[in-house]
Enzyme design. Sequence first.
Site, mmCIF file in Angstrom:
data_model
loop_
_atom_site.group_PDB
_atom_site.id
_atom_site.type_symbol
_atom_site.label_atom_id
_atom_site.label_comp_id
_atom_site.label_asym_id
_atom_site.label_seq_id
_atom_site.Cartn_x
_atom_site.Cartn_y
_atom_site.Cartn_z
ATOM 1 N N HIS A 142 0.818 -1.211 0.000
ATOM 2 C CA HIS A 142 0.000 0.000 0.000
ATOM 3 C C HIS A 142 0.853 1.261 0.000
ATOM 4 O O HIS A 142 2.048 1.246 0.254
ATOM 5 C CB HIS A 142 -0.981 0.002 1.178
ATOM 6 C CG HIS A 142 -0.360 0.070 2.538
ATOM 7 N ND1 HIS A 142 0.012 1.253 3.134
ATOM 8 C CD2 HIS A 142 -0.061 -0.894 3.436
ATOM 9 C CE1 HIS A 142 0.504 1.010 4.337
ATOM 10 N NE2 HIS A 142 0.478 -0.287 4.544
ATOM 11 N N CYS A 161 3.040 -4.961 6.756
ATOM 12 C CA CYS A 161 2.679 -4.670 5.368
ATOM 13 C C CYS A 161 3.827 -3.938 4.679
ATOM 14 O O CYS A 161 4.735 -3.434 5.330
ATOM 15 C CB CYS A 161 1.414 -3.824 5.308
ATOM 16 S SG CYS A 161 -0.087 -4.760 5.667
#
Length: 171
Positions: A142, A161
């Site tokens: 992301h 992440c």
Amino acid sequence: HELGSKYVLVDIAGFTLQGVVNNVTQLEMRVIVGKLRHKTPIFSDSIKYIEFNPFWNITPSIARNEMLSDLRDDNKYLNSKHIKLFSSWQADAKELNPETINWDEVSRKGISRFKLRQEPGPWNALGVVKFVFPNKYSIYLHDTPLPSLFEKTNRAFSHGCIRLSEPIQLA
């Protein structure tokens, strides 16, 4: 492992990502990966879809370990971060006003029953684009609202992440 003719490869230790087509690197960028305490796991999976302007569903562990004390100090904390509070993780959960909750009475375990969801926007921890490849680790690629972190040499700042320095180019 056979990755196919088109793939994305993240070098966790080198803090980089490569987009490869027919064995030729077409794209390379800096990434941010998991902190020592929240290491990015090593695995392989397929990107299924891309979300633009995503919501961020805050994990119970982040709510418990990083937000509960802020909520106890300031009952306007969630509103200031554009985070909505829901009665549960169920699809039909009711939205609640976080200012009406006595957070001092909510235990570390008890906060897990609430769903906290950050709204899309420039404040959102996921930025403007999220690449989803469902996996058992709940890891995805992301954007980030903190691009200055990409200037650091050691870029281990996430909860696992992978944050991308150039997400629109990858999209």
